[in-house]
Design an enzyme around this catalytic site. Structure first.
Site, PDB file in Angstrom:
ATOM      1  N   GLU A  49       0.950  -1.009  -0.275  1.00 26.38           N
ATOM      2  CA  GLU A  49      -0.034  -0.126  -0.022  1.00 26.38           C
ATOM      3  C   GLU A  49       0.996   1.155   0.162  1.00 26.38           C
ATOM      4  O   GLU A  49       1.891   1.396   0.677  1.00 26.38           O
ATOM      5  CB  GLU A  49      -0.727  -0.096   1.328  1.00 26.38           C
ATOM      6  CG  GLU A  49      -2.075  -0.784   1.307  1.00 26.38           C
ATOM      7  CD  GLU A  49      -2.948  -0.772   2.410  1.00 26.38           C
ATOM      8  OE1 GLU A  49      -2.851   0.318   2.945  1.00 26.38           O
ATOM      9  OE2 GLU A  49      -3.779  -1.719   2.733  1.00 26.38           O
ATOM     10  N   ARG A 106      -1.325   2.139 -25.140  1.00 26.68           N
ATOM     11  CA  ARG A 106      -1.561   1.505 -26.523  1.00 26.68           C
ATOM     12  C   ARG A 106      -2.704   0.664 -26.444  1.00 26.68           C
ATOM     13  O   ARG A 106      -3.376   0.207 -27.574  1.00 26.68           O
ATOM     14  CB  ARG A 106      -0.343   0.634 -26.427  1.00 26.68           C
ATOM     15  CG  ARG A 106       0.936   1.150 -26.785  1.00 26.68           C
ATOM     16  CD  ARG A 106       1.821  -0.188 -26.721  1.00 26.68           C
ATOM     17  NE  ARG A 106       2.254  -0.299 -25.305  1.00 26.68           N
ATOM     18  CZ  ARG A 106       3.546  -0.755 -25.174  1.00 26.68           C
ATOM     19  NH1 ARG A 106       4.225  -1.305 -26.022  1.00 26.68           N
ATOM     20  NH2 ARG A 106       3.782  -1.042 -23.747  1.00 26.68           N
ATOM     21  N   ASP A 180       5.407   1.950 -39.913  1.00 24.84           N
ATOM     22  CA  ASP A 180       4.280   1.254 -40.047  1.00 24.84           C
ATOM     23  C   ASP A 180       3.299   2.370 -40.994  1.00 24.84           C
ATOM     24  O   ASP A 180       3.415   3.473 -40.647  1.00 24.84           O
ATOM     25  CB  ASP A 180       3.393   0.499 -39.127  1.00 24.84           C
ATOM     26  CG  ASP A 180       3.293   1.436 -37.687  1.00 24.84           C
ATOM     27  OD1 ASP A 180       2.576   2.494 -37.964  1.00 24.84           O
ATOM     28  OD2 ASP A 180       3.383   0.920 -36.735  1.00 24.84           O
ATOM     29  N   LYS A 204       3.993  -3.580 -42.937  1.00 30.37           N
ATOM     30  CA  LYS A 204       4.331  -4.742 -42.212  1.00 30.37           C
ATOM     31  C   LYS A 204       2.961  -5.271 -41.638  1.00 30.37           C
ATOM     32  O   LYS A 204       1.813  -4.904 -41.685  1.00 30.37           O
ATOM     33  CB  LYS A 204       5.169  -4.501 -40.812  1.00 30.37           C
ATOM     34  CG  LYS A 204       4.097  -3.440 -39.773  1.00 30.37           C
ATOM     35  CD  LYS A 204       4.862  -3.190 -38.575  1.00 30.37           C
ATOM     36  CE  LYS A 204       3.947  -2.503 -37.596  1.00 30.37           C
ATOM     37  NZ  LYS A 204       4.688  -2.196 -36.402  1.00 30.37           N
TER      38      LYS A 204
END
Length: 328
Positions: A49, A106, A180, A204
């Site tokens: 904690e 992401r 990409d 890709k």
């Protein structure tokens, strides 16, 4: 005559608070702002904690809480949330969460059914904790700005990185390369900053069920005999960017410069980057890069002046957009 109200001249005080994940960056930002990081007690109990208490009054202050979400990522996030909660309960006037690297960025959409959108959850957590505003550097995708119900200052490291590249590699025939097709728009902005250079990208494929694994295909664009500047927002394990580097060199590029904002550098990243054939790897210090993770052709630029200037503009009710030629 009886006065029914009391008037006072409003005072503004800027206070900078730092979590424990990247104190070096916080100290650098504080130095740029000519303030000191507000002292606090922060520690963990035996079961993990986290506890935070500020050593001085924060009532009525304009609070900026800086914490980069680095490993251990969930501890860094939780600590920042607890810091915000402590400020809210101690009557800070406005709380701005400064996140040089935004964890879970992401996970900004569902690739398949029954998946979370964790980047949205992050925004909800900070709002619930008491954040009035969020300041971030180079989000994985721009749409994350819409996940937070309040002002979001999206700072971009591109100008810092591009300036370094243009000053270091003057008179070189440069091609900006996206690793990409999804980051071609970012590469276009880079090309503009570098004086209208040609563009290329790596075509890709990626299996969404296998994270950090990429199958690179072919180079699309003119790279033969040219200095290729390979740009991305983050380098995690380095698989994508190093395979792209090798493909560019195979396609006839004279040299490859890797430029990225966030140095996550997980697992084999350092070994891959130092041996992939890139002439230079240029990163920023949004995340700490300890001495043992550094290598010969690595250059680290400081993001602190940009963050400090953005904090100053927010505090003075100025324009953050003006720091990016109106593109923020």
């Amino acid at each position: 005559m009886t006065v029914s109200a009391m008037s006072a001249t409003p005072k503004k005080s800027l206070k900078l608070f730092s979590g424990r994940s990247h104190p070096e960056l916080a100290e650098e930002v504080a130095k740029q702002l000519d303030v000191t990081v507000t002292p606090q007690a922060a520690y963990q109990f035996a079961n993990g904690e986290i506890f935070v208490r500020y050593d001085e009054s924060v009532r009525g202050c304009d609070a900026f809480v800086i914490q980069s979400h680095c490993t251990p990522l969930n501890d860094a996030i939780m600590e920042q949330l607890i810091m915000v909660d402590a400020l809210k309960r101690a009557s800070a006037k406005r709380i701005t969460v400064v996140i040089p690297f935004y964890g879970y960025a992401r996970q900004d959409k569902k690739h398949k059914g029954r998946e979370p959108i964790s980047a949205r959850l992050m925004a909800d957590l900070f709002k619930t904790a008491g954040a009035d505003r969020i300041m971030v550097v180079d989000l994985h995708t721009d749409q994350i700005q819409g996940f937070f119900d309040g002002p979001v200052d999206h700072l971009m490291a591109q100008k810092l990185l591009a300036s370094y590249i243009s000053e270091t590699y003057t008179d070189q025939n440069i091609t900006v390369v996206s690793p990409d097709s999804g980051r071609v728009r970012v590469a276009e902005k880079w090309a503009d900053d570098l004086g209208g250079t040609p563009l290329a990208f790596i075509h890709k494929t990626r299996d969404p069920s296998k994270p950090n694994q990429v199958v690179a295909n072919r180079v699309v664009g003119d790279v033969e005999g040219r200095l290729c500047v390979l740009v991305d927002d983050m380098i995690d394990t380095g698989g994508t960017i190093t395979k792209a580097t090798e493909q560019l060199l195979e396609a006839g590029a004279s040299d490859v410069i890797i430029a990225s904002t966030h140095a996550v550098l997980s697992g084999p990243a350092v070994e891959r980057l130092s041996s992939c054939g890139a002439k230079e790897v240029v990163l920023t210090n949004t995340l700490p890069i300890p001495e043992e993770r550094r290598f010969e052709n690595l250059t680290v630029l400081s993001i602190a002046p940009l963050v400090a200037e953005a904090i100053h503009q927010v505090f003075e009710d100025g324009s953050v957009t003006s720091l990016f030629d109106g593109r923020a």
